[in-house]
Design a protein around this motif. Structure first.
Motif, mmCIF file in Angstrom:
data_model
loop_
_atom_site.group_PDB
_atom_site.id
_atom_site.type_symbol
_atom_site.label_atom_id
_atom_site.label_comp_id
_atom_site.label_asym_id
_atom_site.label_seq_id
_atom_site.Cartn_x
_atom_site.Cartn_y
_atom_site.Cartn_z
ATOM 1 N N LEU A 1 1.980 -1.374 -6.384
ATOM 2 C CA LEU A 1 1.741 -0.286 -5.433
ATOM 3 C C LEU A 1 0.244 0.006 -5.423
ATOM 4 C CD1 LEU A 1 2.494 2.037 -3.575
ATOM 5 C CD2 LEU A 1 3.124 3.375 -5.573
ATOM 6 N N ASN A 2 -0.383 -0.379 -4.324
ATOM 7 C CA ASN A 2 -1.827 -0.197 -4.188
ATOM 8 C C ASN A 2 -2.072 1.163 -3.536
ATOM 9 O OD1 ASN A 2 -4.599 -0.541 -3.698
ATOM 10 N ND2 ASN A 2 -4.160 -1.479 -1.711
ATOM 11 N N ASP A 3 -2.307 2.143 -4.369
ATOM 12 C CA ASP A 3 -2.310 3.541 -3.923
ATOM 13 C C ASP A 3 -3.755 4.020 -3.731
ATOM 14 O OD1 ASP A 3 -1.899 6.217 -3.532
ATOM 15 O OD2 ASP A 3 -0.965 6.599 -5.485
ATOM 16 N N ASN A 4 -4.140 4.155 -2.459
ATOM 17 C CA ASN A 4 -5.491 4.643 -2.168
ATOM 18 C C ASN A 4 -5.439 5.927 -1.331
ATOM 19 O OD1 ASN A 4 -4.754 3.706 0.359
ATOM 20 N ND2 ASN A 4 -6.054 1.884 0.285
ATOM 21 N N CYS A 5 -4.244 6.507 -1.241
ATOM 22 C CA CYS A 5 -4.048 7.772 -0.507
ATOM 23 C C CYS A 5 -4.344 7.646 0.980
ATOM 24 C CB CYS A 5 -4.912 8.901 -1.057
ATOM 25 S SG CYS A 5 -4.401 9.422 -2.657
ATOM 26 N N MET A 6 -4.425 6.449 1.470
ATOM 27 C CA MET A 6 -4.741 6.264 2.888
ATOM 28 C C MET A 6 -3.760 5.300 3.530
ATOM 29 S SD MET A 6 -7.454 7.928 3.910
ATOM 30 C CE MET A 6 -7.945 7.117 5.431
ATOM 31 N N ALA A 7 -3.399 5.584 4.757
ATOM 32 C CA ALA A 7 -2.864 4.532 5.620
ATOM 33 C C ALA A 7 -4.086 4.126 6.461
ATOM 34 C CB ALA A 7 -1.699 5.060 6.449
ATOM 35 N N ILE A 8 -3.981 4.050 7.800
ATOM 36 C CA ILE A 8 -5.228 3.897 8.568
ATOM 37 C C ILE A 8 -5.894 5.269 8.592
ATOM 38 C CG2 ILE A 8 -6.228 3.388 10.837
ATOM 39 C CD1 ILE A 8 -3.928 1.389 11.272
ATOM 40 N N GLY B 1 0.820 -1.209 0.000
ATOM 41 C CA GLY B 1 0.000 0.000 0.000
ATOM 42 C C GLY B 1 0.856 1.262 0.000
ATOM 43 N N ASP B 2 0.230 2.373 -0.339
ATOM 44 C CA ASP B 2 0.963 3.647 -0.348
ATOM 45 C C ASP B 2 1.442 4.008 1.062
ATOM 46 O OD1 ASP B 2 -1.881 3.866 0.059
ATOM 47 O OD2 ASP B 2 -1.608 6.025 0.172
ATOM 48 N N GLY B 3 0.657 3.629 2.074
ATOM 49 C CA GLY B 3 1.083 3.888 3.447
ATOM 50 C C GLY B 3 2.329 3.088 3.777
ATOM 51 N N SER B 4 2.296 1.815 3.455
ATOM 52 C CA SER B 4 3.431 0.948 3.779
ATOM 53 C C SER B 4 4.662 1.337 2.982
ATOM 54 C CB SER B 4 3.067 -0.504 3.500
ATOM 55 O OG SER B 4 1.960 -0.853 4.301
#
Ligand SMILES: Cc1ncc(C[n+]2csc(CCOP(=O)(O)OP(=O)(O)O)c2C)c(N)n1
Ligand SMILES: CC(=O)[C@@H](O)[C@H](O)COP(=O)(O)O
Ligand SMILES: [Mg+2]
Length: 643
Positions: free
Chosen positions: A178-185, A150-153
């Motif tokens: 890269l799974n980019d959703n603009c979010m971490a938690i 993820g983008d966060g990771s």
């Protein structure tokens, strides 16, 4: 409750079944998988919106790649519910995160499809690179190794270390998704996030890049001579466009995308193409966290792991109590730091990507300039805190106990060796519960108490947490040239009326909770409340053990321990941390060093992996719930002491 899978999903037990499905039916498979996840999580709980966001990716990956021979490495693993359901675990998915049931994260011993065990973030690229090198070494040149991150990771140092290495390994068959959703938690933060948004939205860059990569991608499937041409064009392009404008390209990772991570047909085509392009590469997919469930798309942090909910109304179940409830320790931290910071302008707060989980979000809202979310970057969080401490700021660096394991060298090298008075607040100390062994805060007492220039404390209740936080920020305490650790567990304390005036605590001073005879119970932290209950149970049986709360594991309250060993020859120590090197070990060291002899029974986390379940189930399993403590006292009281 019987939850039935949809028409196609019901016949897919393993990916081989999926690969028999017509490609034009894949959107239906994705819809049914999404619905199944919604149905299951609403009733049984767990992580939610991350899995919804990768439904199409999950189906496409298992459709295109030959799993389990090809290796799918899910980063963090909280998004792998679809993967679990498609890989033989649909029928047991209702046991997800339940004591004795399957893990909420990929786990090697659970399935051959779980290529790598996970729970902590940002390990996937390094693991996939290692697998690719291993496969090459074993002559398995065709095997594919796919890291889904993820983008966060991606904000963590480890992800960069992995990419740095991957880019230098031209033969490593590694595909990073890269799974980019603009979010971490919480919303993702930092310059990388800005960069990903920039390359996603730059039309010129994307048009040129798409043309180039389409050409290169196609040509690279045509054998050696075509590959040489590709390499030449690539080199020319690097100077001209890509390496200048693309961070990943500059690291020698061939960058593809950004593409719509919910367009399953396109995903399948792209993945088919990428399968034939050797070497390290990255596919940038844009997804929506919570995709397909409107409330989760709207409030993404809330729906990261919402608990049980009504899937029709989107109402999340709340426990109803008939009496005032104590607050969560994390909220006591979040409110107290603001209260202290209002009076002490030197105070700042730091969290590595856990604003909601640590409740530092309360300070981020109240004092945005003085509270920092640094991304998933525990090592940086610690050294950044150290840097601020050199400038006389009073830093509360809040990190979950198990995530702090990442930053151990920084604690030693950047904080303790330099005698900087950083205050570490270790949340989720003890058993984390349903997240399981990756998240248990089992080791912090042992790993903190062996470092010089470190004070280690643990509050038994909310008031003590407040007072420890208060004491450690006082000017005279900050001058002691030592760092501070306060560890406290996940969940609620015991004091509904927790907001009491601050009191300075004496460092290294415990307290006697009750006098007694025959046996002394020594506890540290919240678990002391279990000993209080154990004493109540034992009292009814005519036993009257003494109970001491150490409060500090380092420095120990030596005067109190002298009293204990002079008065008692039977002692039970209780901690919600590992037995080896923990508080009980510290007490034994004191006993031996001071020439005492006593029969000591240590209760805590044994030297084995304790799986997931509710905290109380795990404490019971390890024998330090109230009943376990009572039992230990009974046994000691009945035993003959030959010393
Ligand atoms: C080392 C570490 N630090 C913090 C966490 C807590 N954590 C779990 S998921 C997550 C956010 C991950 O964001 P991303 O990788 O973008 O995944 P998404 O949920 O957006 O799909 C965080 C901070 C963790 N699992 N590991
Ligand atoms: C996957 C992960 O690491 C987090 O989502 C973690 O499960 C959060 O735990 P808490 O619910 O204790 O904040
Ligand atoms: Mg994300």
């Amino acid at each position: 409750m019987l939850i039935t899978p949809g028409d196609i999903l019901k016949d897919i037990n393993i990916p081989a079944d999926l690969r028999k499905v017509d490609r034009n039916k894949l959107p239906q498979v994705a819809d049914e998988l999404r619905q199944y996840i919604i149905d299951m999580v609403s009733v049984y709980g767990g992580h939610f919106s991350s899995s919804l966001g990768v439904v199409e990716l999950t189906v496409a990956l298992h459709y295109v790649f030959n799993t389990p021979d090809d290796q799918l490495v899910w980063d963090v693993g909280h998004q792998a519910y679809g993967h679990k359901i498609l890989t033989g675990r649909r029928e047991i998915f209702h046991t997800n995160r339940v004591y004795g049931g399957i893990s909420g994260f990929p786990k090697r011993k659970e399935s051959e499809y779980d290529a790598f065990g996970v729970g902590h973030s940002s390990t996937s690229i390094s693991a996939a690179v290692g697998m690719a090198v291993g496969s090459n070494h074993n002559g398995e040149k065709q095997r594919q190794h796919i890291a889904i991150i993820g983008d966060g990771s991606m904000t963590a140092g480890m992800a960069f270390e992995g990419m740095n290495h991957a880019g230098a390994l031209k033969d490593a068959n590694v595909l990073i998704i890269l799974n980019d959703n603009c979010m971490a938690i919480d919303p993702n933060v930092g310059a990388l996030k800005e960069y990903l948004t920039d390359i996603t939205t730059s039309k010129t860059y994307n048009n040129v890049k798409d043309d180039v990569w389409q050409l290169l991608g196609k040509m690279s499937t045509f054998g050696n001579s075509a590959r040489k041409i590709v390499a030449k064009i690539e080199n020319a392009m690097k100077g001209a466009l890509l390496s200048q404008s693309n961070f990943f390209e500059a690291l020698n990772l061939r960058y593809f995308g950004p593409i719509d991570g919910h367009d399953i047909d396109h995903l399948v085509s792209v993945l088919e193409d990428l399968k034939n392009i050797p070497g390290p590469k990255i596919l940038h997919c844009l997804t929506v966290k919570g995709k397909g469930y409107a409330p989760a798309e709207k409030e993404q942090t809330k729906w990261h792991a919402p608990g049980l909910f009504d899937k029709v109304t989107g109402v999340i179940q709340k426990k109803v109590y008939d009496r005032p409830m104590p607050p969560k320790y994390q909220d006591v931290f979040g409110n107290t730091i603001v209260e202290l910071a209002e009076k002490n302008s030197k105070i700042v707060g730091v969290t590595p990507a856990m604003p909601s989980g640590s409740s530092l979000n309360i300070m981020m809202k109240a004092m945005p300039d003085r509270a920092f979310d640094v991304g998933i970057a525990e090592q940086h969080a610690v050294t950044f805190s150290a840097g601020m401490a050199t400038r006389d700021l009073v830093v509360y660096c809040n990190i979950y106990s198990s995530f702090m394991q990442r930053a151990y060298d920084q604690v030693i090298h950047d904080v303790c060796l330099q005698q900087l008075p950083v205050i570490f607040c270790l949340d989720r100390a003890g058993f984390a519960g349903a997240d399981g062994p990756t998240h248990h805060g089992a080791y912090d007492i042992a790993y903190m108490r062996c470092i010089p220039n470190m004070v280690v404390a643990s509050p038994m209740n909310e008031e003590e947490l407040r007072n420890l936080m208060y004491t450690f920020q006082l000017e005279e305490t900050q001058k002691l040239k030592t760092a501070f650790t306060i560890r406290y567990p996940r969940g609620e304390g015991v004091m509904p009326d927790w907001k009491r005036p601050f009191q300075k605590l004496e460092i290294g001073k415990g307290r006697k909770i009750k006098d007694g005879e025959e046996v002394a119970i020594l506890t540290i932290g919240h678990i002391g409340n279990y000993a209080v209950k154990a004493c109540e149970i034992l009292e009814k049986e005519g036993l009257n053990p003494a109970h001491y709360d150490l409060r500090f594991v380092k420095p120990l309250d030596e005067a109190m321990l002298h009293e204990v060993f002079q008065k008692f020859d039977r002692v039970v120590t209780v901690e919600d941390g590992c037995l080896q090197g923990g508080m009980g070990s510290a007490v034994l060291e004191f006993m031996i060093d001071n020439g005492y002899t006593a029969k000591v029974k240590r209760l805590g986390i044994p030297d084995r992996i304790v799986e997931h379940g509710e905290q109380i189930e795990l404490q019971r399993e390890c024998g330090f719930d109230s009943e376990g403590i009572a039992m230990a006292v009974r046994e000691l009281a009945a035993s003959t002491v030959l010393i």
